[in-house]
Scaffold this active site. Structure first.
Site, mmCIF file in Angstrom:
data_model
loop_
_atom_site.group_PDB
_atom_site.id
_atom_site.type_symbol
_atom_site.label_atom_id
_atom_site.label_comp_id
_atom_site.label_asym_id
_atom_site.label_seq_id
_atom_site.Cartn_x
_atom_site.Cartn_y
_atom_site.Cartn_z
ATOM 1 N NE ARG A 54 38.325 60.879 46.022
ATOM 2 C CZ ARG A 54 38.931 62.064 46.055
ATOM 3 N NH1 ARG A 54 38.244 63.140 45.859
ATOM 4 N NH2 ARG A 54 40.228 62.157 46.255
ATOM 5 C CB THR A 55 38.145 54.754 49.427
ATOM 6 O OG1 THR A 55 38.283 55.117 48.056
ATOM 7 C CG2 THR A 55 37.711 53.309 49.522
ATOM 8 C CE LYS A 82 56.689 50.432 68.148
ATOM 9 N NZ LYS A 82 55.866 49.964 69.272
ATOM 10 N NE ARG A 104 42.695 53.041 48.690
ATOM 11 C CZ ARG A 104 42.204 54.141 48.101
ATOM 12 N NH1 ARG A 104 42.847 55.291 48.194
ATOM 13 N NH2 ARG A 104 41.089 54.085 47.417
ATOM 14 C CG HIS A 132 39.154 51.253 43.970
ATOM 15 N ND1 HIS A 132 38.359 51.032 45.081
ATOM 16 C CD2 HIS A 132 39.535 52.565 44.053
ATOM 17 C CE1 HIS A 132 38.274 52.157 45.788
ATOM 18 N NE2 HIS A 132 38.985 53.091 45.183
HETATM 19 N N1 CP Z 1 38.553 57.268 44.177
HETATM 20 C C1 CP Z 1 39.323 57.021 45.244
HETATM 21 O O1 CP Z 1 39.701 55.882 45.531
HETATM 22 O O2 CP Z 1 39.639 58.135 45.989
HETATM 23 P P1 CP Z 1 40.526 58.130 47.304
HETATM 24 O O3 CP Z 1 41.924 57.739 46.901
HETATM 25 O O4 CP Z 1 40.449 59.547 47.848
HETATM 26 O O5 CP Z 1 39.943 57.131 48.269
#
Ligand code: CP
Length: 315
Positions: A54-55, A82, A104, A132
């Protein structure tokens, strides 16, 4: 602000401004309107050191809808393999002069550290158990659209709270907006020093959901359990999995949320997750694109303002 690293530093007025802009983008998308070119000429790099559906997809779509040049770094194929460090990787990409870095990382605090080393705007797409922020903002927008307000609501956040950056960012945001938050789950999956959070805590779903306007379910995040206690899925579903019977303790018009990815039959009944009369899970995904458009638009406005081009925005 230059970066979006968490909900913690945001003033409620900045949250509202971002949600208003995201709402505008959501409606414009539904109406099939073009979105202008707020990010035209800007380079956006997405660096995902941890899996995402999603993100990552929504940040990419958001950037492209606003005219950015978007590059997805294939971290599995990068020189990290590496032995290059996170910071050296960041400095290398920084030298290519991107404008927006979306990051992320599995370690809490890694995105903040990286933000100190680069010249561009950094957006936290989830760091370990820390924050998040865009998830909490898209959840807030979904709640506001469903309930018509984002204050004086009772929100039950249920499941694996201890390992959840989603719970943490939501807890901060909902608190800033003067909502009543209840954490519901097994004591083994509650964070340390829970009594200092100033929220109600229970291991009883009926008690936790009583009178709730919003029921937010979370996945068991086994990848962050470090070999600690992992409950049996069958037992867990029996006590904490959301089904129609447990939901009957919430208000009759309570909405059901889940950030995804979802494990049907573990933390939520599959039929309930698909019930469009109660579940807003697909709307959450839709609002994810709108919120990420708004976040990058506002950060780009701040970049331009600091370069002396236009008035500042938020967040
Ligand atoms: N909700 C969320 O962060 O989903 P993903 O891990 O698929 O990005």
């Amino acid at each position: 602000q230059r970066h979006l690293l968490g909900i913690e530093p945001l003033h409620p007025s900045e949250i509202i401004a971002l949600l208003d802009r995201a709402d505008h983008y959501a409606e414009a998308t539904r109406a099939g309107h073009k979105h202008g070119d707020a990010l035209a000429g800007l380079t956006q790099i997405n660096m995902f050191f941890e899996n995402s559906t999603r993100t990552q997809a929504s940040f990419e779509i958001a950037g492209k809808r606003l005219g950015a040049d978007v590059m997805n770094m294939a971290m599995q194929a990068s020189s990290l393999k590496k032995g290059e460090t996170l910071i050296d990787t960041a400095l290398t990409l920084n030298a290519m002069r991107p404008d927006l870095l979306v990051v992320r990382h599995p370690q809490s605090g890694a995105v903040n550290l990286l933000a100190e080393k680069v010249n561009c705007a950094v957006l936290n797409a989830g760091d370990g158990k820390h924050e998040h922020p865009t998830q909490a903002l898209l959840d807030a927008l979904t709640i506001r659209r469903a309930k018509g307000r984002l204050h004086r609501l009772t929100v039950a956040i249920c499941g694996d709270i201890a390992h959840s950056r989603v719970a943490r960012s939501n807890l901060i945001l909902l608190g800033k907006m003067e909502n009543r938050v209840r954490l519901v789950g097994p004591p083994t999956l509650m964070p340390a020093q829970i009594d200092q959070l100033g929220v109600e805590v229970t291991d009883n779903m009926a008690e936790g959901l009583k009178g709730a306007d919003v029921v937010m379910m979370l996945r068991l995040q086994k990848e962050r359990m470090d070999g600690g206690f992992i409950p049996s899925e069958r037992e867990y579903y029996h006590r904490f999995g959301l089904d129609a019977e447990k939901l009957s303790h919430a208000k009759p018009d309570a909405i059901v949320m889940h950030p995804g990815p979802m494990n049907r039959g573990v933390e939520i009944d599959g039929t309930l997750a698909d019930d469009i009369n109660r579940s807003v899970i697909q709307e959450q995904v839709e609002m994810g694109v709108a919120v990420r458009m708004a976040a990058m638009d506002l950060l780009a406005a701040n970049l331009r303002a600091s370069a002396g081009q236009v008035e500042p925005g938020g967040p």
